[in-house]
Design a protein around this motif. Structure first.
Motif, PDB file in Angstrom:
ATOM      1  N   ALA A 122       0.839  -1.205   0.000  1.00  0.00           N
ATOM      2  CA  ALA A 122       0.000   0.000   0.000  1.00  0.00           C
ATOM      3  C   ALA A 122       0.873   1.253   0.000  1.00  0.00           C
ATOM      4  O   ALA A 122       0.597   2.220  -0.718  1.00  0.00           O
ATOM      5  N   LEU A 123       1.933   1.207   0.775  1.00  0.00           N
ATOM      6  CA  LEU A 123       2.857   2.353   0.798  1.00  0.00           C
ATOM      7  C   LEU A 123       3.426   2.611  -0.594  1.00  0.00           C
ATOM      8  O   LEU A 123       3.570   3.764  -1.021  1.00  0.00           O
ATOM      9  N   GLY A 124       3.712   1.512  -1.306  1.00  0.00           N
ATOM     10  CA  GLY A 124       4.256   1.625  -2.650  1.00  0.00           C
ATOM     11  C   GLY A 124       3.285   2.248  -3.648  1.00  0.00           C
ATOM     12  O   GLY A 124       3.696   2.685  -4.723  1.00  0.00           O
ATOM     13  N   GLU A 125       2.013   2.287  -3.296  1.00  0.00           N
ATOM     14  CA  GLU A 125       1.021   2.864  -4.206  1.00  0.00           C
ATOM     15  C   GLU A 125       0.845   4.364  -4.016  1.00  0.00           C
ATOM     16  O   GLU A 125       0.166   5.013  -4.808  1.00  0.00           O
ATOM     17  N   LEU A 126       1.410   4.892  -2.956  1.00  0.00           N
ATOM     18  CA  LEU A 126       1.241   6.330  -2.720  1.00  0.00           C
ATOM     19  C   LEU A 126       2.044   7.132  -3.745  1.00  0.00           C
ATOM     20  O   LEU A 126       3.060   6.660  -4.246  1.00  0.00           O
ATOM     21  N   PRO A 127       1.603   8.351  -4.018  1.00  0.00           N
ATOM     22  CA  PRO A 127       2.414   9.228  -4.872  1.00  0.00           C
ATOM     23  C   PRO A 127       3.811   9.362  -4.273  1.00  0.00           C
ATOM     24  O   PRO A 127       3.963   9.395  -3.044  1.00  0.00           O
ATOM     25  N   ALA A 128       4.808   9.445  -5.144  1.00  0.00           N
ATOM     26  CA  ALA A 128       6.192   9.390  -4.684  1.00  0.00           C
ATOM     27  C   ALA A 128       6.499  10.415  -3.601  1.00  0.00           C
ATOM     28  O   ALA A 128       7.156  10.099  -2.609  1.00  0.00           O
ATOM     29  N   GLU A 129       6.025  11.636  -3.752  1.00  0.00           N
ATOM     30  CA  GLU A 129       6.427  12.658  -2.770  1.00  0.00           C
ATOM     31  C   GLU A 129       5.857  12.367  -1.382  1.00  0.00           C
ATOM     32  O   GLU A 129       6.509  12.639  -0.376  1.00  0.00           O
ATOM     33  N   GLN A 130       4.662  11.775  -1.346  1.00  0.00           N
ATOM     34  CA  GLN A 130       4.104  11.398  -0.043  1.00  0.00           C
ATOM     35  C   GLN A 130       4.863  10.199   0.526  1.00  0.00           C
ATOM     36  O   GLN A 130       5.163  10.141   1.723  1.00  0.00           O
ATOM     37  N   ARG A 131       5.145   9.243  -0.342  1.00  0.00           N
ATOM     38  CA  ARG A 131       5.828   8.042   0.126  1.00  0.00           C
ATOM     39  C   ARG A 131       7.203   8.393   0.700  1.00  0.00           C
ATOM     40  O   ARG A 131       7.582   7.942   1.770  1.00  0.00           O
ATOM     41  N   ILE A 132       7.935   9.241  -0.018  1.00  0.00           N
ATOM     42  CA  ILE A 132       9.279   9.584   0.432  1.00  0.00           C
ATOM     43  C   ILE A 132       9.230  10.320   1.774  1.00  0.00           C
ATOM     44  O   ILE A 132      10.019  10.042   2.678  1.00  0.00           O
ATOM     45  N   ALA A 133       8.286  11.239   1.896  1.00  0.00           N
ATOM     46  CA  ALA A 133       8.182  11.986   3.154  1.00  0.00           C
ATOM     47  C   ALA A 133       7.867  11.039   4.310  1.00  0.00           C
ATOM     48  O   ALA A 133       8.456  11.135   5.396  1.00  0.00           O
ATOM     49  N   ILE A 134       6.967  10.096   4.082  1.00  0.00           N
ATOM     50  CA  ILE A 134       6.609   9.133   5.127  1.00  0.00           C
ATOM     51  C   ILE A 134       7.788   8.236   5.472  1.00  0.00           C
ATOM     52  O   ILE A 134       8.085   7.975   6.641  1.00  0.00           O
ATOM     53  N   VAL A 135       8.463   7.764   4.444  1.00  0.00           N
ATOM     54  CA  VAL A 135       9.589   6.860   4.676  1.00  0.00           C
ATOM     55  C   VAL A 135      10.669   7.567   5.502  1.00  0.00           C
ATOM     56  O   VAL A 135      11.192   7.023   6.474  1.00  0.00           O
ATOM     57  N   LEU A 136      10.973   8.813   5.134  1.00  0.00           N
ATOM     58  CA  LEU A 136      12.037   9.525   5.848  1.00  0.00           C
ATOM     59  C   LEU A 136      11.626   9.891   7.263  1.00  0.00           C
ATOM     60  O   LEU A 136      12.439   9.909   8.176  1.00  0.00           O
ATOM     61  N   MET A 137      10.361  10.185   7.458  1.00  0.00           N
ATOM     62  CA  MET A 137       9.934  10.627   8.778  1.00  0.00           C
ATOM     63  C   MET A 137       9.513   9.450   9.666  1.00  0.00           C
ATOM     64  O   MET A 137      10.043   9.264  10.756  1.00  0.00           O
ATOM     65  N   ASP A 138       8.587   8.630   9.191  1.00  0.00           N
ATOM     66  CA  ASP A 138       8.047   7.574  10.058  1.00  0.00           C
ATOM     67  C   ASP A 138       8.933   6.340  10.110  1.00  0.00           C
ATOM     68  O   ASP A 138       8.992   5.663  11.135  1.00  0.00           O
ATOM     69  N   LEU A 139       9.612   6.016   9.026  1.00  0.00           N
ATOM     70  CA  LEU A 139      10.490   4.840   9.056  1.00  0.00           C
ATOM     71  C   LEU A 139      11.927   5.227   9.376  1.00  0.00           C
ATOM     72  O   LEU A 139      12.665   4.466   9.970  1.00  0.00           O
ATOM     73  N   GLY A 140      12.324   6.425   8.970  1.00  0.00           N
ATOM     74  CA  GLY A 140      13.683   6.879   9.270  1.00  0.00           C
ATOM     75  C   GLY A 140      13.779   7.512  10.655  1.00  0.00           C
ATOM     76  O   GLY A 140      14.872   7.779  11.137  1.00  0.00           O
ATOM     77  N   GLY A 141      12.628   7.745  11.278  1.00  0.00           N
ATOM     78  CA  GLY A 141      12.628   8.283  12.640  1.00  0.00           C
ATOM     79  C   GLY A 141      13.154   9.703  12.736  1.00  0.00           C
ATOM     80  O   GLY A 141      13.764  10.076  13.728  1.00  0.00           O
ATOM     81  N   GLN A 142      12.903  10.490  11.699  1.00  0.00           N
ATOM     82  CA  GLN A 142      13.431  11.847  11.714  1.00  0.00           C
ATOM     83  C   GLN A 142      12.341  12.878  11.999  1.00  0.00           C
ATOM     84  O   GLN A 142      11.153  12.597  11.868  1.00  0.00           O
ATOM     85  N   SER A 143      12.764  14.086  12.323  1.00  0.00           N
ATOM     86  CA  SER A 143      11.821  15.175  12.538  1.00  0.00           C
ATOM     87  C   SER A 143      11.429  15.768  11.190  1.00  0.00           C
ATOM     88  O   SER A 143      12.127  15.589  10.185  1.00  0.00           O
ATOM     89  N   ALA A 144      10.317  16.498  11.189  1.00  0.00           N
ATOM     90  CA  ALA A 144       9.875  17.147   9.945  1.00  0.00           C
ATOM     91  C   ALA A 144      10.932  18.135   9.464  1.00  0.00           C
ATOM     92  O   ALA A 144      11.136  18.299   8.258  1.00  0.00           O
ATOM     93  N   ALA A 145      11.618  18.780  10.400  1.00  0.00           N
ATOM     94  CA  ALA A 145      12.646  19.755  10.006  1.00  0.00           C
ATOM     95  C   ALA A 145      13.799  19.069   9.276  1.00  0.00           C
ATOM     96  O   ALA A 145      14.296  19.575   8.265  1.00  0.00           O
ATOM     97  N   GLU A 146      14.213  17.907   9.779  1.00  0.00           N
ATOM     98  CA  GLU A 146      15.301  17.178   9.109  1.00  0.00           C
ATOM     99  C   GLU A 146      14.879  16.745   7.713  1.00  0.00           C
ATOM    100  O   GLU A 146      15.637  16.867   6.743  1.00  0.00           O
TER     101      GLU A 146
END
Ligand code: ZN
Lengths: 183, 234
Positions: A122-146
């Motif tokens: 399902a994550l793979g079906e998201l538009p790329a810009e949403q997927r990348i933001a989610i991956v970096l923030m929720d899976l990468g454990g980073q802050s929105a600022a990072e």
């Protein structure tokens, strides 16, 4: 002997590098996993990230090593997408290797793995810009600022993309009837 | 106090970034606005589902990465932290190492097995020392051996679950009698089998680092094991 001094210096430098960066392998591998087409590609991306990082270690300020590694990883993934220039259909993420490896029992392990497959698809079906933001923030454990710095966009944009993406993810899973067993 | 629907406000609310007063106001709005309520529910469901993707790295990945960095440190121009002390010849030697285009040695083996009582011409001391070390699973690593007045540094890795020894020395590893040359007619790259152990060696000209890899697989399988790991000749 200058030869051995040189060798010792090398060793010291790469040991320092690994000490600083290996604690972030989990974050890097999760991010790589969902910025790549398949597991093999993800592992290659992780290795390439570490090799690039090692080559640039001298210029790393030491501020946030995790954010630094994830920036390298994201840039490598993007340039590989540009090279591919076409969207390849997602390969199955199956690879149910060693489900019985842990102590939780084969059935539970397979089930957990399948949940991961479903969410990953399902994550793979998201538009790329949403997927990348989610991956970096929720899976990468980073802050929105990072993440904003990595993507070169305002922090509010990152929050909005993450929200839109998570929301769509929740919708997709609900539509598919996975909301009960899964969540 | 009421607030208007706003995606940005929802996003800020969900990431816990609203000031207390704003948060209270948005809570009130959520009770009245079906669209925002559903959006928040979906966001939370999506976020909860993402927990299924918080998986640990593949077993062996850390070792693979460490090995790749180790090999890069030995064969390529390293990543100097702003030089801590003057290293005369250093950069020239690094360039020379890079130029030597050493093949990168990486391999996958299953458990290393003791080789005892073999009757053949003795291996050169440095080679024999590394092979002996391969049979001692409890040996402390990295090991620094001194053989015939030369230093040999040995690292052990677990690559995809398999134990692997990589020995590095500033001097070449002499080719054993029972072995064969891999590249051309010089003795730069050689392979040998010792019982269930395969040996694969890439020698560099004097003054550059040579490497000897040992694992429980036929020596002839080592180059493709190398490729499978994603390494390629430098
Ligand atoms: Zn609303």
């Amino acid at each position: 002997m200058t030869q051995d001094d040189g060798a010792a210096e090398h060793a010291a430098s790469h040991h320092r590098f690994l000490e600083a960066t290996l604690p972030h392998l989990e974050a890097v591998s999760r991010v790589a996993r969902h910025l790549s087409q398949n597991r093999q590609g993800a592992e290659d991306l992780v290795q390439e990230t570490y090799l690039r990082a090692y080559a640039a270690f001298g210029s790393h300020s030491g501020a946030s090593t995790r954010a630094w590694l994830l920036t390298i990883c994201t840039n490598l993934a993007r340039s590989s997408w540009r090279r591919q220039a076409r969207r390849v259909a997602e390969e199955p993420r199956a690879e149910l290797d060693d489900p019985g490896r842990s102590s939780e029992g084969v059935e539970a392990a397979v089930e957990r793995r399948l949940d991961g497959e479903i969410v990953g698809a399902a994550l793979g079906e998201l538009p790329a810009e949403q997927r990348i933001a989610i991956v970096l923030m929720d899976l990468g454990g980073q802050s929105a600022a990072e993440v904003a710095r990595q993507l070169g966009c305002p922090r509010g944009t990152v929050l909005a993309r993450v929200h839109r993406g998570r929301r769509r993810l929740g919708e997709l899973l609900r539509e598919r009837g996975y909301d009960r067993g899964l969540l | 106090m009421t607030v208007a629907c706003s995606e940005l406000r929802r996003a800020a609310f969900l990431s816990g970034e609203l000031a207390p007063a704003e948060r209270e106001a948005f809570d009130v709005h959520l009770l009245e606005c079906e669209a925002c309520w559903q959006a928040v529910q979906d966001d939370r469901a999506g976020r909860a589902a993402l927990a299924h993707l918080l998986t640990p790295p593949t077993p062996g990945l850390a070792e693979r990465v460490a090995l790749a960095v180790e090999v890069a440190a030995r064969t390529g121009p390293p990543a100097p932290q702003a030089a801590t002390r003057p290293a005369p010849q250093g950069s020239r030697r690094r360039l020379a190492i890079a130029a030597a285009a050493l093949a990168i040695v990486a391999l996958v083996g299953s458990l290393l097995v003791t080789v005892v009582g073999r009757t053949r011409a003795a291996d050169p001391p440095a080679v024999a020392a590394v092979v002996a070390l391969a049979s001692q699973r409890s040996a402390a690593m990295p090991a620094r051996l001194s053989v015939d007045g030369r230093a040999v540094e040995v690292h052990r890795y677990r690559v995809h679950g398999a134990l692997t020894l990589i020995a590095v020395s500033a001097r070449p590893f002499a080719m054993p009698a029972a072995s064969h040359v891999v590249s051309g007619s010089n003795h730069r790259v050689w392979m040998a089998d010792r019982g269930s152990l395969g040996l694969y060696c890439v020698n560099a000209p004097a003054g550059r680092h040579s490497m000897l890899a040992v694992a429980a697989m036929p020596a002839v399988a080592l180059p493709s094991a190398l490729a499978a790991l994603g390494f390629s000749p430098a």
